[in-house]
Design a protein around this motif. Sequence first.
Motif, PDB file in Angstrom:
ATOM      1  N   SER A   1       0.130  15.074   4.642  1.00 28.50           N
ATOM      2  CA  SER A   1       0.374  15.173   3.671  1.00 28.50           C
ATOM      3  C   SER A   1       2.546  15.232   4.133  1.00 28.50           C
ATOM      4  O   SER A   1       2.632  15.594   5.352  1.00 28.50           O
ATOM      5  CB  SER A   1       0.117  16.917   3.130  1.00 28.50           C
ATOM      6  OG  SER A   1      -1.353  17.061   2.885  1.00 28.50           O
ATOM      7  N   TYR A   2       3.015  14.852   2.908  1.00 31.67           N
ATOM      8  CA  TYR A   2       4.437  15.074   2.938  1.00 31.67           C
ATOM      9  C   TYR A   2       5.115  16.450   3.551  1.00 31.67           C
ATOM     10  O   TYR A   2       4.272  17.139   1.890  1.00 31.67           O
ATOM     11  CB  TYR A   2       5.094  13.835   2.161  1.00 31.67           C
ATOM     12  CG  TYR A   2       4.911  12.709   1.586  1.00 31.67           C
ATOM     13  CD1 TYR A   2       6.303  12.023   3.002  1.00 31.67           C
ATOM     14  CD2 TYR A   2       3.915  12.218   1.182  1.00 31.67           C
ATOM     15  CE1 TYR A   2       5.885  10.603   2.405  1.00 31.67           C
ATOM     16  CE2 TYR A   2       3.761  10.522   1.065  1.00 31.67           C
ATOM     17  CZ  TYR A   2       4.707   9.548   1.880  1.00 31.67           C
ATOM     18  OH  TYR A   2       4.096   8.591   1.848  1.00 31.67           O
TER      19      TYR A   2
ATOM     20  N   GLU B   1       6.885  12.259  -5.201  1.00 31.02           N
ATOM     21  CA  GLU B   1       5.252  11.794  -5.329  1.00 31.02           C
ATOM     22  C   GLU B   1       5.247  10.310  -6.629  1.00 31.02           C
ATOM     23  O   GLU B   1       5.401  10.762  -6.993  1.00 31.02           O
ATOM     24  CB  GLU B   1       4.480  13.032  -6.840  1.00 31.02           C
ATOM     25  CG  GLU B   1       2.945  12.921  -6.844  1.00 31.02           C
ATOM     26  CD  GLU B   1       1.892  12.858  -5.461  1.00 31.02           C
ATOM     27  OE1 GLU B   1       1.298  11.918  -5.069  1.00 31.02           O
ATOM     28  OE2 GLU B   1       2.385  13.327  -4.394  1.00 31.02           O
ATOM     29  N   GLY B   2       4.231   9.355  -5.860  1.00 29.25           N
ATOM     30  CA  GLY B   2       4.254   8.687  -7.174  1.00 29.25           C
ATOM     31  C   GLY B   2       5.577   6.855  -6.585  1.00 29.25           C
ATOM     32  O   GLY B   2       5.390   6.457  -7.369  1.00 29.25           O
ATOM     33  N   GLN B   3       5.926   8.063  -5.662  1.00 31.53           N
ATOM     34  CA  GLN B   3       7.390   7.316  -5.432  1.00 31.53           C
ATOM     35  C   GLN B   3       6.183   6.052  -4.151  1.00 31.53           C
ATOM     36  O   GLN B   3       5.978   5.818  -3.841  1.00 31.53           O
ATOM     37  CB  GLN B   3       8.172   7.554  -4.334  1.00 31.53           C
ATOM     38  CG  GLN B   3       9.404   6.837  -3.426  1.00 31.53           C
ATOM     39  CD  GLN B   3      10.777   7.971  -3.138  1.00 31.53           C
ATOM     40  OE1 GLN B   3       9.803   9.198  -2.476  1.00 31.53           O
ATOM     41  NE2 GLN B   3      11.655   7.329  -3.057  1.00 31.53           N
TER      42      GLN B   3
ATOM     43  N   TYR C   1      10.088  13.256   0.074  1.00 31.05           N
ATOM     44  CA  TYR C   1       9.574  12.069  -0.618  1.00 31.05           C
ATOM     45  C   TYR C   1       9.460  12.364  -2.376  1.00 31.05           C
ATOM     46  O   TYR C   1       9.381  13.852  -2.373  1.00 31.05           O
ATOM     47  CB  TYR C   1       7.644  12.035   0.023  1.00 31.05           C
ATOM     48  CG  TYR C   1       7.045  11.000  -0.399  1.00 31.05           C
ATOM     49  CD1 TYR C   1       6.948   9.576  -1.007  1.00 31.05           C
ATOM     50  CD2 TYR C   1       5.899  12.178  -1.518  1.00 31.05           C
ATOM     51  CE1 TYR C   1       5.914   9.441  -1.598  1.00 31.05           C
ATOM     52  CE2 TYR C   1       4.896  10.856  -1.972  1.00 31.05           C
ATOM     53  CZ  TYR C   1       5.555   9.463  -2.185  1.00 31.05           C
ATOM     54  OH  TYR C   1       4.212   8.686  -2.529  1.00 31.05           O
TER      55      TYR C   1
ATOM     56  N   ARG D   1      -3.408  10.640   3.605  1.00 31.01           N
ATOM     57  CA  ARG D   1      -1.893   9.600   3.725  1.00 31.01           C
ATOM     58  C   ARG D   1      -1.735   9.210   4.337  1.00 31.01           C
ATOM     59  O   ARG D   1      -1.548   9.802   5.607  1.00 31.01           O
ATOM     60  CB  ARG D   1      -0.863  10.179   2.631  1.00 31.01           C
ATOM     61  CG  ARG D   1      -1.566  10.764   1.295  1.00 31.01           C
ATOM     62  CD  ARG D   1      -0.766  12.005   0.286  1.00 31.01           C
ATOM     63  NE  ARG D   1      -0.017  11.226  -0.804  1.00 31.01           N
ATOM     64  CZ  ARG D   1       0.682  11.352  -1.185  1.00 31.01           C
ATOM     65  NH1 ARG D   1       0.667  12.932  -1.307  1.00 31.01           N
ATOM     66  NH2 ARG D   1       1.192  10.742  -2.016  1.00 31.01           N
TER      67      ARG D   1
ATOM     68  N   ASP E   1      -3.934   6.226   0.837  1.00 30.13           N
ATOM     69  CA  ASP E   1      -4.310   7.617   0.976  1.00 30.13           C
ATOM     70  C   ASP E   1      -5.671   7.752   1.012  1.00 30.13           C
ATOM     71  O   ASP E   1      -6.868   7.339  -0.325  1.00 30.13           O
ATOM     72  CB  ASP E   1      -3.820   8.417  -0.422  1.00 30.13           C
ATOM     73  CG  ASP E   1      -4.450   9.743  -0.184  1.00 30.13           C
ATOM     74  OD1 ASP E   1      -5.036  10.461   0.323  1.00 30.13           O
ATOM     75  OD2 ASP E   1      -4.090  10.371  -1.135  1.00 30.13           O
TER      76      ASP E   1
END
Length: 123
Positions: free
Chosen positions: A8-9, A17-19, A15, A46, A41
Amino acid sequence: MVIDGIWSYSPDSGYAEGQELTGYTVAATDGTIGHVDRQADHFGMRHLVVDTGVWVFGRSVLVPVGVVTGVDTEGRKISLSCTRGEVKAAPRFQTDSETMDAAYLASVGDYYHQLPPRETTST
């Protein structure tokens, strides 16, 4: 789904989300290692597949997103908490099918878990 910090970031990584990170330069604590070829992921694990170019003889490496310490969107650069040598010593990534292999991903996660913690610096 796997709930594990290595996959996980960090909330302070930058970061969003969805980048989309494909093409971003990836830098270890002691220098650049390559660029993001793709992000995935699978099984809640991820990770980034990083093309190292000539640095590791043209092979790619798989990096769990939990070692990402910074995402610089303006500079299109990702910083990691590990060294180039530590990335190079990770379980060898050979084929795209390994990103779908839960046992291989677990071995990568185990490897990065055992690395010594480092102080993080901003990007």
